[in-house]
Enzyme design. Structure first.
Site, mmCIF file in Angstrom:
data_model
loop_
_atom_site.group_PDB
_atom_site.id
_atom_site.type_symbol
_atom_site.label_atom_id
_atom_site.label_comp_id
_atom_site.label_asym_id
_atom_site.label_seq_id
_atom_site.Cartn_x
_atom_site.Cartn_y
_atom_site.Cartn_z
ATOM 1 N N SER A 21 -25.074 28.723 10.487
ATOM 2 C CA SER A 21 -25.040 27.864 9.297
ATOM 3 C C SER A 21 -26.337 27.973 8.508
ATOM 4 O O SER A 21 -26.332 28.075 7.275
ATOM 5 C CB SER A 21 -24.802 26.406 9.701
ATOM 6 O OG SER A 21 -23.538 26.235 10.290
ATOM 7 N N ASP A 306 -16.630 21.086 14.411
ATOM 8 C CA ASP A 306 -16.841 22.174 15.362
ATOM 9 C C ASP A 306 -17.155 21.670 16.763
ATOM 10 O O ASP A 306 -17.170 22.458 17.725
ATOM 11 C CB ASP A 306 -17.971 23.093 14.886
ATOM 12 C CG ASP A 306 -17.555 23.958 13.702
ATOM 13 O OD1 ASP A 306 -16.339 24.080 13.454
ATOM 14 O OD2 ASP A 306 -18.444 24.509 13.022
#
Length: 425
Positions: A21, A306
């Site tokens: 990310s 997630d």
């Protein structure tokens, strides 16, 4: 590839992988910053490679070394009319608005599950910014022609915060003052914090955040770029969450490379373990996690979807019913993640029920040996491996190569901690 995980105890010290990310956002920021950027602790996941290809197509030059990547950019200057985002959801949503900054016609493509994910957001929003857009039944490929010109707009944030990340990157790149993006029902807010934090670290214009409902860019001059910017990419709380789940099940672990002040959404796993009374010791760059299962828990994963797979792996060994909220966030992942977890953990003898926006895991009944499938989903594969550590017999995981999307060294790291894992084709 097939990974067969045998019941095992684990222990040791592990440096967690680089956050994809943060890595992908850093690559985008290096592209729009202009000048030279040196990225330390670079990632090596498939999604990181997809982002690398994207910035190269959009004009950046990259020199890759083992411990750093050097990015030189003069801004958005596409060298091709096709941008391939691989299977990276963040890349497609972040680099599409950046590609639209050019007046060159561009075709945005992707593979795997990405080809099935809805992209109607771009057809609804980008034309308001002066971009011609054509989709195919609301999905890839995307054909567009800019240049994108920031305006005051209102957008829907309920499907994914990644669409907003792309717009914030594009607005920052243009640097116009007094432009506001109004967002309704924004999900995964911590990921927007990460985006803004990286823009700020790169000396790029950052928006004023009004309670995650309005993001306003004011008159900001970029930081001079005569000197190279050096940026160290932080460790991955998403990848670490699987070890945070594994330790209570199979053995105490020490994790290195995590920023305990990180804005990453998946840092919330640590907070859950702390709340549940799991033995945790924090020392600078080191997090020690003790063995011992907590009681059944309830957790809201709306902003950190997630975490569903590692939470399910942990809950499968906990006596009682654990509840995870936010199931609606799982439909458009690498698989329909809620149904994949329900099906594969069912094969392990764990009952999972889906009731509205809740997932209920009836754990503590024993995880049994079985043949299971990762559904092409990296997080499903890792969750099954973690659960298998405390199973009654070996668990054979088909599609084990899918971990490469976010954590290519997962199987090697699992073996290094003492788990018995065999890999075969």
């Amino acid at each position: 590839m097939i990974a067969t995980v045998h019941p095992s105890s684990i222990q040791g010290t592990l440096r967690v992988p680089t956050s994809k990310s943060a890595m992908q956002r850093a690559l985008a920021a290096a592209l729009i910053r202009k000048g030279k950027t040196i990225l330390l602790n670079p990632g090596n996941s498939e999604d990181d490679q997809a982002a690398l290809r994207c910035i190269q197509v959009l004009g950046a030059r990259v020199e890759i070394e083992s411990d750093r990547w050097v990015v030189v950019s003069e801004g958005i200057r596409p060298v091709s009319d096709e941008l391939d985002c691989g299977e990276s959801g963040l890349s497609i949503r972040m680099f599409t608005p950046l590609a639209a900054l050019s007046d060159r016609p561009m075709r945005i493509i992707g593979g795997g599950s990405l080809s099935k994910r809805p992209m109607q957001f771009f057809a609804d929003v980008l034309p308001m910014l002066g971009v011609q857009v054509k989709l195919h039944e609301g999905r890839l490929p995307i054909e567009l022609r800019g240049p994108l010109k920031p305006q005051d707009i209102e957008v829907d944030g309920s499907l994914s915060s990644q669409f907003l990340t792309g717009l914030l990157m594009a607005y920052s790149a243009v640097g116009l003052a007094d432009r506001t993006i109004q967002v309704n029902d924004l999900k995964s807010r911590p990921y927007i914090d990460l985006t803004v934090q990286i823009l700020q670290r790169f000396g790029l214009p950052v928006p004023i955040n009004e309670n995650y409902h309005r993001f306003t860019f004011t008159d900001q001059a970029p930081v001079p770029t005569n000197e190279p910017l050096i940026f160290s990419v932080e460790g991955d709380w998403s990848g670490a969450s699987f070890w945070l789940a594994a330790a209570p099940i199979a053995g105490a672990l020490t994790l290195q490379g995590l920023d305990q002040n990180s804005t990453q959404a998946d840092r919330a796993f640590w907070s859950l373990l702390d709340r549940c009374g799991i033995q945790l010791q924090v020392d600078a760059d080191k997090l020690e996690v003790g063995v011992g299962l907590p009681g059944a828990f309830e957790f809201d994963a709306t902003d950190c979807p997630d975490l569903f797979p590692p939470l399910v792996a942990l809950a499968s060994h906990i006596r009682g019913t654990s509840v995870i909220n936010g199931v609606h966030r799982l439909a458009y992942k690498e698989s329909d993640r809620a149904k994949s977890l329900q099906a594969e953990f069912g094969k392990l003898g764990i009952t999972i029920s889906l009731q509205g926006d809740q997932m209920k895991i009836m754990g503590g009944t024993g995880v049994r040996a079985a043949v299971v499938d990762a559904h092409g989903d990296h997080r499903i594969a890792m969750a099954l491996a973690v659960a298998a550590l405390g199973a009654s017999g070996p668990v054979r995981i088909e599609g084990a190569e899918s971990v490469g999307k976010s954590y290519p060294d997962f199987w090697k790291d699992l073996q290094s901690l003492g788990a018995t894992v065999s890999l075969s084709n």
